[in-house]
Design a protein around this motif. Structure first.
Motif, PDB file in Angstrom:
ATOM      1  N   GLU A 129       0.826  -1.209   0.000  1.00  0.00           N
ATOM      2  CA  GLU A 129       0.000   0.000   0.000  1.00  0.00           C
ATOM      3  C   GLU A 129       0.857   1.254   0.000  1.00  0.00           C
ATOM      4  O   GLU A 129       0.542   2.246  -0.681  1.00  0.00           O
ATOM      5  N   ARG A 130       1.974   1.213   0.722  1.00  0.00           N
ATOM      6  CA  ARG A 130       2.875   2.373   0.795  1.00  0.00           C
ATOM      7  C   ARG A 130       3.890   2.380  -0.344  1.00  0.00           C
ATOM      8  O   ARG A 130       4.619   3.355  -0.527  1.00  0.00           O
ATOM      9  N   GLY A 131       3.980   1.256  -1.060  1.00  0.00           N
ATOM     10  CA  GLY A 131       4.930   1.167  -2.172  1.00  0.00           C
ATOM     11  C   GLY A 131       6.373   1.103  -1.734  1.00  0.00           C
ATOM     12  O   GLY A 131       7.280   1.451  -2.501  1.00  0.00           O
ATOM     13  N   ASP A 132       6.611   0.591  -0.516  1.00  0.00           N
ATOM     14  CA  ASP A 132       7.978   0.567  -0.002  1.00  0.00           C
ATOM     15  C   ASP A 132       8.058  -0.421   1.156  1.00  0.00           C
ATOM     16  O   ASP A 132       7.147  -0.503   1.979  1.00  0.00           O
ATOM     17  N   GLY A 133       9.151  -1.171   1.207  1.00  0.00           N
ATOM     18  CA  GLY A 133       9.364  -2.093   2.309  1.00  0.00           C
ATOM     19  C   GLY A 133      10.469  -3.066   1.981  1.00  0.00           C
ATOM     20  O   GLY A 133      10.864  -3.226   0.815  1.00  0.00           O
ATOM     21  N   ALA A 134      10.987  -3.714   3.013  1.00  0.00           N
ATOM     22  CA  ALA A 134      12.042  -4.706   2.824  1.00  0.00           C
ATOM     23  C   ALA A 134      11.804  -5.877   3.766  1.00  0.00           C
ATOM     24  O   ALA A 134      11.494  -5.681   4.947  1.00  0.00           O
ATOM     25  N   ILE A 135      11.949  -7.066   3.236  1.00  0.00           N
ATOM     26  CA  ILE A 135      11.860  -8.288   4.035  1.00  0.00           C
ATOM     27  C   ILE A 135      13.157  -9.054   3.856  1.00  0.00           C
ATOM     28  O   ILE A 135      13.639  -9.232   2.731  1.00  0.00           O
ATOM     29  N   VAL A 136      13.726  -9.484   4.968  1.00  0.00           N
ATOM     30  CA  VAL A 136      14.924 -10.314   4.929  1.00  0.00           C
ATOM     31  C   VAL A 136      14.625 -11.604   5.689  1.00  0.00           C
ATOM     32  O   VAL A 136      14.265 -11.564   6.868  1.00  0.00           O
ATOM     33  N   ASN A 137      14.743 -12.716   4.986  1.00  0.00           N
ATOM     34  CA  ASN A 137      14.525 -14.022   5.592  1.00  0.00           C
ATOM     35  C   ASN A 137      15.866 -14.653   5.943  1.00  0.00           C
ATOM     36  O   ASN A 137      16.831 -14.524   5.185  1.00  0.00           O
ATOM     37  N   VAL A 138      15.903 -15.333   7.067  1.00  0.00           N
ATOM     38  CA  VAL A 138      17.144 -16.000   7.474  1.00  0.00           C
ATOM     39  C   VAL A 138      17.056 -17.461   7.054  1.00  0.00           C
ATOM     40  O   VAL A 138      16.280 -18.234   7.616  1.00  0.00           O
ATOM     41  N   ALA A 139      17.825 -17.808   6.035  1.00  0.00           N
ATOM     42  CA  ALA A 139      17.917 -19.189   5.577  1.00  0.00           C
ATOM     43  C   ALA A 139      19.162 -19.803   6.204  1.00  0.00           C
ATOM     44  O   ALA A 139      19.405 -19.644   7.403  1.00  0.00           O
ATOM     45  N   SER A 140      19.975 -20.486   5.418  1.00  0.00           N
ATOM     46  CA  SER A 140      21.172 -21.143   5.939  1.00  0.00           C
ATOM     47  C   SER A 140      21.959 -21.699   4.771  1.00  0.00           C
ATOM     48  O   SER A 140      21.393 -22.013   3.717  1.00  0.00           O
ATOM     49  N   THR A 141      23.274 -21.864   4.968  1.00  0.00           N
ATOM     50  CA  THR A 141      24.030 -22.602   3.959  1.00  0.00           C
ATOM     51  C   THR A 141      23.508 -24.032   3.851  1.00  0.00           C
ATOM     52  O   THR A 141      23.655 -24.671   2.805  1.00  0.00           O
ATOM     53  N   GLY A 142      22.867 -24.520   4.913  1.00  0.00           N
ATOM     54  CA  GLY A 142      22.248 -25.838   4.865  1.00  0.00           C
ATOM     55  C   GLY A 142      21.110 -25.928   3.864  1.00  0.00           C
ATOM     56  O   GLY A 142      20.691 -27.029   3.502  1.00  0.00           O
ATOM     57  N   GLY A 143      20.602 -24.788   3.424  1.00  0.00           N
ATOM     58  CA  GLY A 143      19.586 -24.771   2.386  1.00  0.00           C
ATOM     59  C   GLY A 143      20.164 -24.793   0.985  1.00  0.00           C
ATOM     60  O   GLY A 143      19.424 -24.827  -0.003  1.00  0.00           O
ATOM     61  N   LEU A 144      21.501 -24.794   0.902  1.00  0.00           N
ATOM     62  CA  LEU A 144      22.178 -24.769  -0.397  1.00  0.00           C
ATOM     63  C   LEU A 144      22.907 -26.066  -0.702  1.00  0.00           C
ATOM     64  O   LEU A 144      23.247 -26.330  -1.853  1.00  0.00           O
ATOM     65  N   TYR A 145      23.184 -26.856   0.329  1.00  0.00           N
ATOM     66  CA  TYR A 145      23.869 -28.137   0.138  1.00  0.00           C
ATOM     67  C   TYR A 145      23.498 -29.059   1.293  1.00  0.00           C
ATOM     68  O   TYR A 145      22.914 -28.620   2.291  1.00  0.00           O
ATOM     69  N   GLY A 146      23.825 -30.320   1.173  1.00  0.00           N
ATOM     70  CA  GLY A 146      23.426 -31.283   2.192  1.00  0.00           C
ATOM     71  C   GLY A 146      24.351 -31.297   3.399  1.00  0.00           C
ATOM     72  O   GLY A 146      25.568 -31.160   3.268  1.00  0.00           O
ATOM     73  N   VAL A 147      23.753 -31.448   4.566  1.00  0.00           N
ATOM     74  CA  VAL A 147      24.498 -31.624   5.814  1.00  0.00           C
ATOM     75  C   VAL A 147      23.907 -32.838   6.510  1.00  0.00           C
ATOM     76  O   VAL A 147      22.689 -32.913   6.704  1.00  0.00           O
ATOM     77  N   GLY A 148      24.737 -33.778   6.876  1.00  0.00           N
ATOM     78  CA  GLY A 148      24.247 -35.018   7.452  1.00  0.00           C
ATOM     79  C   GLY A 148      23.412 -34.832   8.702  1.00  0.00           C
ATOM     80  O   GLY A 148      23.666 -33.934   9.514  1.00  0.00           O
ATOM     81  N   ASN A 149      22.401 -35.658   8.845  1.00  0.00           N
ATOM     82  CA  ASN A 149      21.556 -35.731  10.038  1.00  0.00           C
ATOM     83  C   ASN A 149      20.705 -34.489  10.257  1.00  0.00           C
ATOM     84  O   ASN A 149      20.248 -34.233  11.366  1.00  0.00           O
ATOM     85  N   LEU A 150      20.474 -33.729   9.194  1.00  0.00           N
ATOM     86  CA  LEU A 150      19.658 -32.505   9.312  1.00  0.00           C
ATOM     87  C   LEU A 150      18.641 -32.436   8.175  1.00  0.00           C
ATOM     88  O   LEU A 150      18.430 -31.380   7.582  1.00  0.00           O
ATOM     89  N   VAL A 151      17.993 -33.543   7.886  1.00  0.00           N
ATOM     90  CA  VAL A 151      17.138 -33.594   6.702  1.00  0.00           C
ATOM     91  C   VAL A 151      15.993 -32.587   6.774  1.00  0.00           C
ATOM     92  O   VAL A 151      15.688 -31.912   5.777  1.00  0.00           O
ATOM     93  N   ALA A 152      15.355 -32.450   7.917  1.00  0.00           N
ATOM     94  CA  ALA A 152      14.221 -31.529   8.021  1.00  0.00           C
ATOM     95  C   ALA A 152      14.691 -30.078   7.956  1.00  0.00           C
ATOM     96  O   ALA A 152      14.106 -29.256   7.232  1.00  0.00           O
ATOM     97  N   TYR A 153      15.727 -29.762   8.686  1.00  0.00           N
ATOM     98  CA  TYR A 153      16.237 -28.391   8.720  1.00  0.00           C
ATOM     99  C   TYR A 153      16.705 -27.945   7.344  1.00  0.00           C
ATOM    100  O   TYR A 153      16.333 -26.872   6.849  1.00  0.00           O
ATOM    101  N   ASN A 154      17.529 -28.786   6.693  1.00  0.00           N
ATOM    102  CA  ASN A 154      18.062 -28.402   5.389  1.00  0.00           C
ATOM    103  C   ASN A 154      16.970 -28.283   4.336  1.00  0.00           C
ATOM    104  O   ASN A 154      16.991 -27.377   3.496  1.00  0.00           O
ATOM    105  N   ALA A 155      16.009 -29.203   4.372  1.00  0.00           N
ATOM    106  CA  ALA A 155      14.899 -29.114   3.419  1.00  0.00           C
ATOM    107  C   ALA A 155      14.103 -27.839   3.644  1.00  0.00           C
ATOM    108  O   ALA A 155      13.686 -27.170   2.685  1.00  0.00           O
ATOM    109  N   SER A 156      13.889 -27.483   4.896  1.00  0.00           N
ATOM    110  CA  SER A 156      13.118 -26.270   5.197  1.00  0.00           C
ATOM    111  C   SER A 156      13.868 -25.018   4.764  1.00  0.00           C
ATOM    112  O   SER A 156      13.263 -24.077   4.243  1.00  0.00           O
TER     113      SER A 156
END
Length: 252
Positions: A129-156
């Motif tokens: 509505e105001r035509g302005d804003g910024a959103i920053v989401n915190v992902a992880s390097t785990g979202g870019l490659y596989g890390v053992g024993n973290l299947v749910a976290y990395n997929a998310s």
């Protein structure tokens, strides 16, 4: 710097670690901060106040749709329109595809992905509505490659990266920039579930062996990246996954 003078910023998962550091950075640059956490963030508010930061505490479970809608209404009434949203709330639960409890899988996605979507849906309309804003989401390097024993976290976190891209595609033309950061190892207690039974010396050796920087990051270094993406210094930046990992992924 005073890049956020007169702005209102919302930071979720703000009671400690990256969230608290981000609130400190945005507040130091002039923002009034709504600090939300699933646990009462009053202790963090006291630490921020000692540094002169104007921050206000809210208890919030980002996976609860009604709670998110109520929170957005309270923040608007208390502080005014929100200019910056930092989706930092998250959980890390261990397990492989064969060992992760389905309850843990669903909880991970309800916080790390559903929570991000619910927060965006709550605050995007005002920004549009105001035509302005910024959103920053915190992902992880785990979202870019596989890390053992973290299947749910990395997929998310992989979902967070691509959700960020899609949100940017849909809403940048409306004046809202949406990016994510992908931290590597950060010196907080967030990774404790992954490190159960691992000595501090073992962790130091792992970092030294795999991270070109030879150390973990301080939460303030992640907060600096978030502040850049949220600021007008990044006015032509949207839809990116900004990796802050001391060279970890470059060395893979």
């Amino acid at each position: 710097m005073s890049r956020f003078e007169g702005n209102v910023a919302v930071v979720t998962g703000g009671g400690h670690g990256i969230g608290e550091a981000t609130a400190r950075r945005l507040g130091a640059e002039g923002a009034t901060v709504a600090l939300a956490d699933v646990k009462d963030p009053t202790a963090a508010i006291a630490r921020l106040a000692a540094d002169g930061i104007d921050a206000h505490p809210y208890v919030l479970d980002v996976s609860d749709e009604q709670a998110v809608d109520d929170f957005a209404g309270r923040v608007g009434a208390d502080l005014g329109p929100v200019d910056v949203l930092v989706n930092n709330a998250g959980v890390l639960l261990t397990g492989t595809a064969l060992t992760v409890a389905l309850e843990d899988w669903r909880r991970t996605f309800s916080v790390n992905v559903d929570g991000l979507l619910l927060m965006a849906r709550a605050f995007l309309p005002g920004m549009i509505e105001r035509g302005d804003g910024a959103i920053v989401n915190v992902a992880s390097t785990g979202g870019l490659y596989g890390v053992g024993n973290l299947v749910a976290y990395n997929a998310s976190k992989g979902a967070v990266v691509n959700l960020t891209r899609n949100l940017s595609t849909d809403f940048m033309r409306a004046g809202v920039r949406i990016n994510c950061v992908c931290p590597g190892w950060v010196q907080t207690g967030f990774n404790d579930p992954l490190l159960e039974g691992v000595t501090e010396e073992d962790v130091e050796q792992l970092i030294d062996r795999t991270v070109p920087a030879g150390r973990q990051s301080d939460p303030s270094e992640i907060a600096a990246a978030i502040a850049f993406l949220a600021s007008n210094d990044a006015s032509y930046v949207s839809g990116i996954a900004f990796v802050v990992d001391g060279g970890l992924t470059a060395a893979l």
